[in-house]
Design an enzyme around this catalytic site. Structure first.
Site, PDB file in Angstrom:
ATOM      1  N   HIS A   1      -7.849  -5.080 -18.699  1.00 56.98           N
ATOM      2  CA  HIS A   1      -7.548  -3.792 -18.044  1.00 56.98           C
ATOM      3  C   HIS A   1      -8.760  -3.470 -17.190  1.00 56.98           C
ATOM      4  CE1 HIS A   1      -4.185  -2.969 -20.883  1.00 56.98           C
ATOM      5  NE2 HIS A   1      -4.915  -3.759 -21.656  1.00 56.98           N
TER       6      HIS A   1
ATOM      7  N   GLU B   1       0.771  -5.472 -31.168  1.00 55.46           N
ATOM      8  CA  GLU B   1      -0.675  -5.255 -31.336  1.00 55.46           C
ATOM      9  C   GLU B   1      -0.819  -4.404 -32.606  1.00 55.46           C
ATOM     10  OE1 GLU B   1      -2.475  -2.766 -28.297  1.00 55.46           O
ATOM     11  OE2 GLU B   1      -4.526  -3.351 -28.861  1.00 55.46           O
TER      12      GLU B   1
ATOM     13  N   HIS C   1       2.561  -5.168 -23.611  1.00 51.27           N
ATOM     14  CA  HIS C   1       1.842  -5.149 -24.882  1.00 51.27           C
ATOM     15  C   HIS C   1       2.899  -4.967 -25.974  1.00 51.27           C
ATOM     16  CE1 HIS C   1      -1.658  -4.584 -22.413  1.00 51.27           C
ATOM     17  NE2 HIS C   1      -2.468  -4.292 -23.412  1.00 51.27           N
TER      18      HIS C   1
HETATM   19  N1  ADE Z   1      -4.873  -0.006 -22.583  1.00 51.44           N
HETATM   20  C1  ADE Z   1      -6.081  -0.573 -22.502  1.00 51.44           C
HETATM   21  N2  ADE Z   1      -6.292  -1.384 -23.541  1.00 51.44           N
HETATM   22  C2  ADE Z   1      -5.176  -1.358 -24.304  1.00 51.44           C
HETATM   23  C3  ADE Z   1      -4.765  -1.987 -25.501  1.00 51.44           C
HETATM   24  N3  ADE Z   1      -5.554  -2.842 -26.158  1.00 51.44           N
HETATM   25  N4  ADE Z   1      -3.551  -1.696 -25.987  1.00 51.44           N
HETATM   26  C4  ADE Z   1      -2.761  -0.845 -25.353  1.00 51.44           C
HETATM   27  N5  ADE Z   1      -3.086  -0.230 -24.227  1.00 51.44           N
HETATM   28  C5  ADE Z   1      -4.283  -0.482 -23.694  1.00 51.44           C
HETATM   29 ZN    ZN Z   2      -4.566  -4.624 -23.461  1.00 47.09          ZN
END
Ligand code: ADE
Ligand code: ZN
Length: 340
Positions: A20, A204, A201
């Site tokens: 990011h 996670e 994403h």
């Molecule tokens: N935005 C920046 N890093 C992130 C992450 N690890 N998970 C979700 N959104 C994000």
């Molecule tokens: Zn990320």
């Protein structure tokens, strides 16, 4: 770790596919931009800001990450931030990067999306001349509504034309729990119809069900993180069979407490089961290291072999959104390097 292997990793040509750009904003630059732009921060020193980087989960990080991004106002700010990442990537022998940006973080503060992309693009064009090829992926913030994402997508349509060489896809990030991929079905369908690449994403902090939704509802080309897929054997087999890459971010997973410590990381299990995992830094200014630091940490903790490291590097190149010729050239370069 064996110093020879560490050195070999450090200088290996590699792709980074999960970074990011707002997460590359180092505290020093946050303070410099705050001063330049007259933005008041909630921390009165660089050390105080850094001391706040003690995260307990994804949301506790995101709160600080969005506060840090509040100093970005002008084209030159986006350029400076991106140029700093380009320098770090080149130092780590990243030869290709696919970079996320979060337009809604800026447009909701009154910064035009054109300003954001122009500054990032100017730095990436300079990076190209210095040996770093790159693509840009526009991410929707999943804690906001799909209507907001649709409006952002519509506002970006001229940019997908103007920057067609760079801006090649859309993604989904921010607070995962309670915001399943299916919330964004319509906007991803539009992006797909336009021929854009799709990532999200998923898995996670969220459950394997979110990874299934990313695949079946959004129809993504890659999954960002995806580490919780390991909880579902059928999902692991599917990811392996379909060669759906997972862009794994080891230091991020520890800082955000997805795993208790690096020796508990499931990357090796995924690798052993044939999933195309690869290594990235996510938000390197917040999680303690750029891409090489992520390789060192995971290779050390999981005692990965020379061959396993080669597979991670090769996966990074194969999962890139480039032409088949470009991919073949990148892999040939890695092979020549790895054998010597
Ligand atoms: N935005 C920046 N890093 C992130 C992450 N690890 N998970 C979700 N959104 C994000
Ligand atoms: Zn990320």
């Amino acid at each position: 770790m064996n110093p020879t292997l560490a050195d070999k990793i450090a200088r290996a040509p590699k792709a980074e596919l999960h970074i990011h750009i707002e997460g590359s904003l180092e505290p020093e630059l946050i303070f410099a931009l705050a001063e330049r732009n007259g933005v008041k921060l909630a921390y009165d020193s660089i050390d105080a800001l850094r001391a706040a980087y003690a995260f307990t989960d994804l949301q506790s990080f995101l709160d600080i990450y969005y506060a840090g991004a509040s100093v970005l106002l002008h084209e030159a700010d986006f350029y400076d931030m991106t140029m700093a990442y380009v320098e770090r990537a080149l130092a780590d022998h990243v030869t290709h990067a696919e970079i996320f940006f979060d337009p809604q973080t800026h447009t909701e503060r009154g910064v035009a999306i054109e300003t954001v992309v122009a500054g990032i693009e100017r730095a990436l064009a300079e990076g190209e001349k210095r040996g770093l090829t790159s693509k840009l992926i526009l991410c929707f913030l999943r804690h906001l509504s799909e209507e907001d994402a649709l409006a952002t997508y519509e506002s970006a349509l001229p940019l997908f034309d103007q920057y067609a060489h760079r801006l090649i896809g859309v993604g989904l990030d921010s607070s995962e729990r309670g915001h399943p991929p299916s919330k964004f079905e319509r906007v991803f369908a539009k992006a797909r119809a336009r021929g854009l690449k799709l990532v999200a994403h998923a898995g996670e902090e969220g459950p394997p069900a979110y990874v299934y939704e990313a695949l079946d509802v959004l129809k993504v080309d890659r999954v960002d993180h995806g580490v919780r897929s390991i909880e579902d054997a059928a999902l692991v087999a599917r990811l392996a069979d379909a060669r759906i890459a997972l862009t794994v971010c080891p230091l991020s997973n520890i800082k955000l407490r997805v795993f208790d410590d690096m020796t508990r990381h499931t990357l090796k299990d995924l690798l052993d089961q044939g999933v195309a995992v690869m290594i990235n830094s996510d938000d390197p200014a917040y999680f303690g290291g750029y891409v090489n630091a992520n390789y060192f940490a995971i290779v050390d903790a999981l005692k990965l072999s020379d061959k396993e490291v080669y597979t991670l590097l090769k996966n990074s190149l194969e999962a890139s959104f480039v032409t088949d010729d470009e991919r073949a050239e990148m892999v040939a370069r890695l092979d020549a390097y790895w054998k010597q």
